[in-house]
Structures are given as C-alpha cells and as structure tokens.
Design an enzyme around this catalytic site. Sequence first.
Site, PDB file in Angstrom:
ATOM      1  N   GLU A 198       0.814  -1.223   0.000  1.00 19.67           N
ATOM      2  CA  GLU A 198       0.000   0.000   0.000  1.00 19.67           C
ATOM      3  C   GLU A 198       0.844   1.269   0.000  1.00 19.67           C
ATOM      4  O   GLU A 198       0.454   2.276  -0.600  1.00 19.67           O
ATOM      5  CB  GLU A 198      -0.953  -0.001   1.196  1.00 19.67           C
ATOM      6  CG  GLU A 198      -2.027  -1.072   1.148  1.00 19.67           C
ATOM      7  CD  GLU A 198      -1.616  -2.384   1.783  1.00 19.67           C
ATOM      8  OE1 GLU A 198      -2.462  -3.288   1.919  1.00 19.67           O
ATOM      9  OE2 GLU A 198      -0.414  -2.508   2.165  1.00 19.67           O
ATOM     10  N   LYS A 225     -17.898  -0.322   5.139  1.00 15.29           N
ATOM     11  CA  LYS A 225     -18.360  -1.347   4.201  1.00 15.29           C
ATOM     12  C   LYS A 225     -19.859  -1.254   3.942  1.00 15.29           C
ATOM     13  O   LYS A 225     -20.326  -1.449   2.805  1.00 15.29           O
ATOM     14  CB  LYS A 225     -17.991  -2.731   4.741  1.00 15.29           C
ATOM     15  CG  LYS A 225     -18.089  -3.845   3.718  1.00 15.29           C
ATOM     16  CD  LYS A 225     -17.461  -5.127   4.239  1.00 15.29           C
ATOM     17  CE  LYS A 225     -17.443  -6.212   3.173  1.00 15.29           C
ATOM     18  NZ  LYS A 225     -16.794  -7.458   3.682  1.00 15.29           N
ATOM     19  N   PHE A 256     -12.168  -6.332  13.797  1.00 16.07           N
ATOM     20  CA  PHE A 256     -11.051  -6.851  13.017  1.00 16.07           C
ATOM     21  C   PHE A 256     -10.667  -5.863  11.917  1.00 16.07           C
ATOM     22  O   PHE A 256     -11.508  -5.386  11.165  1.00 16.07           O
ATOM     23  CB  PHE A 256     -11.436  -8.197  12.393  1.00 16.07           C
ATOM     24  CG  PHE A 256     -10.369  -8.775  11.508  1.00 16.07           C
ATOM     25  CD1 PHE A 256      -9.143  -9.181  12.037  1.00 16.07           C
ATOM     26  CD2 PHE A 256     -10.573  -8.887  10.143  1.00 16.07           C
ATOM     27  CE1 PHE A 256      -8.158  -9.702  11.215  1.00 16.07           C
ATOM     28  CE2 PHE A 256      -9.591  -9.412   9.314  1.00 16.07           C
ATOM     29  CZ  PHE A 256      -8.373  -9.816   9.852  1.00 16.07           C
ATOM     30  N   GLN A 257      -9.387  -5.545  11.853  1.00 14.22           N
ATOM     31  CA  GLN A 257      -8.806  -4.607  10.887  1.00 14.22           C
ATOM     32  C   GLN A 257      -9.465  -3.227  10.962  1.00 14.22           C
ATOM     33  O   GLN A 257      -9.618  -2.534   9.951  1.00 14.22           O
ATOM     34  CB  GLN A 257      -8.874  -5.164   9.458  1.00 14.22           C
ATOM     35  CG  GLN A 257      -7.931  -6.361   9.252  1.00 14.22           C
ATOM     36  CD  GLN A 257      -7.701  -6.718   7.802  1.00 14.22           C
ATOM     37  OE1 GLN A 257      -8.574  -6.514   6.960  1.00 14.22           O
ATOM     38  NE2 GLN A 257      -6.528  -7.264   7.500  1.00 14.22           N
ATOM     39  N   MET A 266      23.844   8.551   2.792  1.00 11.17           N
ATOM     40  CA  MET A 266      23.808   9.845   3.469  1.00 11.17           C
ATOM     41  C   MET A 266      23.995   9.680   4.971  1.00 11.17           C
ATOM     42  O   MET A 266      24.607  10.534   5.630  1.00 11.17           O
ATOM     43  CB  MET A 266      22.494  10.571   3.164  1.00 11.17           C
ATOM     44  CG  MET A 266      22.492  12.026   3.620  1.00 11.17           C
ATOM     45  SD  MET A 266      23.757  13.047   2.827  1.00 11.17           S
ATOM     46  CE  MET A 266      22.968  13.458   1.279  1.00 11.17           C
TER      47      MET A 266
END
Length: 581
Positions: free
Chosen positions: A49, A161, A111-112, A480
Amino acid sequence: MRMKGTEIFVESLRREGVRIIFGHPGGAILPIYDRLYDAEIRHILMRHEQAAAHAADGYARASGRVGVAMATSGPGATNLVTGIASAFMDSVPMVIFTGQVPSTLIGTDAFQEADVVGITRPCTKHNYLVLRTEDLARTIREAFYLARTGRPGPVLVDLPKDIQLSECEFVYPEEVKLRGYRPVLDGDPEAIRRAAVAILEAKRPVIYAGGGVIASEGAAELRRLAEMARVPVATTLMGLGSFPTEHPLSLAMLGMHGSWYANMAVNRCDLLIAIGVRFDDRVTGKIAAFAPEARKIHIDIDPAEINKNVRVEIPIVGDVRRVLSVLNAELEARLAEHRTRAWEVERQAWLEQIAEWKRTHPFCYDFDERVIKPQWVIEEIARITQGEAILTTDVGQHQMWAAQYYRFKHPRTWITSGGLGAMGFGLPAAIGAAFARPDRPIIAICGDGSFQMTMQELAVVAEHRLPLKIVIINNFYLGMVRQWQEIFYNGRYSASDLRVSPDYAKIAEAYGLRGYTVRRPGELADLFEQELLASEPILFDVHVAAEENVYPMVPPGAAITEMIVGPVGSKRIVDPKESIA
C-alpha cells in the site's frame, strides 16, 4: 436514479476524469473492487500500500492530474500513511480511498479497524469519514475539488463497508461550495506594483523558485520574468525543472547541497524574490543569516506560509502563474523608463560577478577510471537523455547527485520525496509516472538502501512491461547516513553498512526482467549507450565508489555560506568569504 454506494463511487470517479487507480484490495474495500471488475477505470495492483500512495504521487506530479490510491481498512490504510505524508509535505494533489469496518462496528476494535481519519488528520489537506450513502457523491466531489485547488494536497475518504453496499438516489453536485474555503488566486494589485518597482530598483536581485511554480504551471511566466528583468534564478529541490538548468541565468539548486554560487548569490543579493516556496530549513540554513542584505518578496497561494519562517517586506498571496502574469505585464510597462544605461551596467555587473562564481566554484568531483563515481553516472544519464527523461529518485546521496548533475529542461520531469524524504519512493513513483507519461523515458534513480524498501514493485513493472529504467547507485551503505557519521560522528558507522545485500540483477531476472551488474566506467558507458533508451524495462546495478560524499554541504545549524565543498584537509575546502566583494 437509485444506485449502490459502489456504483456511486465508480460513476463519481468517472465524472472527475479518473483514468487509473493504484491500490491493493482487502476485506473492507472488496465491494468497490468487485464493482471495478466491470468498470472502465483501470486499477493497478501494487504489491504494498505504501507503494500505491507513491505511485499515485508520481502519476500526479508527472501528469498534473489528481492521483488516486486505494486500500482496505486497518493495516492497508496505515500502510498508506507514509505516502500520504510525503504528498502532503510536497503539495501533491491526491485522493485516497480507504475501506473501513461497517459503521455499526466503528469504535469496537473490530477486526482490521483503525482510525485512519484520526491518524491522517495531520498529514492530509482534509479527510472524510462517510456515514451516509447519500453523502458519498458530494464527498467525492469535494475531495477532488480540495485536492486540486488552492495549495494542492492529499485528501482521504474513509468508506465503511455498509456505506458501499447501501442504496440511495444518485445526485452529483455540479459545483462545490465550502464555507471558509476560498483560495485567493489573484494577488493584490498594489502589492504586485510594489514588487515590480522593487525588482527594477534592485541592484543585485535573485529569484528563489520552488515547487509552487510547477504546481501552478507557471514555468513560462517565471522564465519571462527572469529574462525580462535579467534576474538570476535559484531553485529548490522541489523547483527543479521550473527553470532550465543550462540557461545563462540559472543558479541551479540552492541550500544544504546547493551550488556554491547560488548560496553566495542569495547571501549577497539586495532583493530576494521567493516564488512558490516555504523557506524550508534545508534551503535557509541558519535563518538569521539567510539573505541578510535583502528585501524580500514572497509569492505563494497559501497565506499560512507568508511570514511563517522568514519575515518579508512584500507578501503576495495568489496563484503563482496568475500573479507572475500580472507582475510581468507591470514590469513590461515600467521597464522602458527604468532601463537606463546605469541600470544596465549595474545589472550586468551583478551577472558578471555570478558568472565568475560559477567559473571558480562549479559542482565538481574527481573522476577515476578505476571506479565508477556516482556523479558521473548522473552526467551520463543527462548526456544520453538530453534532459528529456522523467527522473524519479529515492532519498539520500543519489538524490542529491541527481539534483546537482542532471540537466533539467522541463517542469514535471523531476519527481522526488522532498519534504518528508521517504526512502523507497523512487521505484513506485516511476511506475506512476510511466502510466501518466508513456511518451517519455522514465528513469528511477535509486539508492541500494532505499531500493530494498519497495523492490517488490518490480512485479508491477514486469506485469505491465513498463519500459522504465532502474539505476541503482550501489555503494553498499546507507550513503547519506554514512556521510553524516563520517563528518559529524568521527567515522563511527553505526547501522549504515549494507555489504550483506542481494544480487539486484538476479532479482530483476527472477521477475522476468533484464538486469545488469556494472563495476567499471567503461562497461557503464557502453551499456548506457545501448540500453538506457531501450523500449523495455531494465535494471542497472551500478557499483560506485563506496565512500564518495555529496558536496557542497552546509552543516546543520550553519548559514548557507558556511559550506563544506570537499573532504576535510583537501585542496577543495574553500573559505566561505572567498570571492565575495
């Protein structure tokens, strides 16, 4: 007409002109993915993502259109945050859609579930949690309007959803009216008049141009201003491409790793014309010592940036292109009376002083026939592409070498994570740029440390046979970090050694791509001549001098005139006061 939320989503994006979405599916966003299966909008499956957000960013910067990214709830949404924050810092127009658990479960630790609206509040221009399907079309309309207008930026829309699955009457608003949001596009005429007078009266003016010039499509107006008033132009990292690098009036980049002559010109100027910039610390160094002799003009669309870091005498709030258009007309009307012999002599003397600084203190490095110098890699890319490629980079030494040594000709050909400095940006941003501009060569210049953060996106390159080139500047260090440790931490290389690394050419081959490992300058020159502009994806793992450093370098907290221009003890250390009249 009644529509489900998923249908409203697709139709709304179609009306906003969306052609492509970069994303990754998951449970809470599956209803929309199911609708996309039959939609005309193209979805590009990224392998992470974060990469989806960076790809949308690269697409937006290369095309000038709004980039779109999408992910599911919870970890999908939180994985987007680095890319969102990078776009926010660099003022990139993006709309991000995230799935969310059903609205009845929000706040239950389902969940999630993650509060992505709360998480992204500090790094979005605005964000929405849609709680009624009736609000979905209006919300999407507003999101795209906010992303592209005023100071551009990312806008997030969180979609539970159940909202995706519910039905309502579809009404798409023709116009957007947001109370309290009225971007000022046209600058104050009196302030513009004062700016014109100040430019013509100045003896040693300098333009300091940033990403706002590119965002407003104002490069042509910037060039006209510089040429008409004979004012040299220094650009920020984000402003590269807004003014041609090889133009006689170009000072290249200023700031921490900017050119010696740009920093000195800013230090000595009596008028600083800041256009589409935010006086970032990487540009100003020690603020009290930044352009100490100069009156300052600041043109920017975001009023919050005016006088935020540096006090200015002539503030102008407005769209850069529109303000410069009016300013140029004002200058043209006044130029005849100001362009006396004395004016010409003064302006010429200033330009000659800068030309002398350019001759005596150019960007430079020591070429070595036995080992590849990273600066030379960039010069070869510039020579072969003639400044016509779109370059993306990761973050670190290779980013600065690319900024210093590539010859930029056009806006929207330089795509890098400037404000946030997000490692792993280069490859996915190049993927986004490749979909936006298939007519241009796309080259991702990556560090070996950064590349490992998003190298799984080679799968996307392979799947779509994107003809981009990946050039890994491989010094087997976090370059760096190692440079700072060498200079400021007595060479104690803590956690910056990458000598245990994979064979990148073989990784490319594992994805069905061509890969080369290059260790000698002669090999690289021949290979680039043959392959850099080939019409297929290729990875070049270029092994460079391991402990080469980026110079000039302004130490943290120092004035921009206090530059380290070469290794300590070398003949290339220069007194900052040298050559200043």
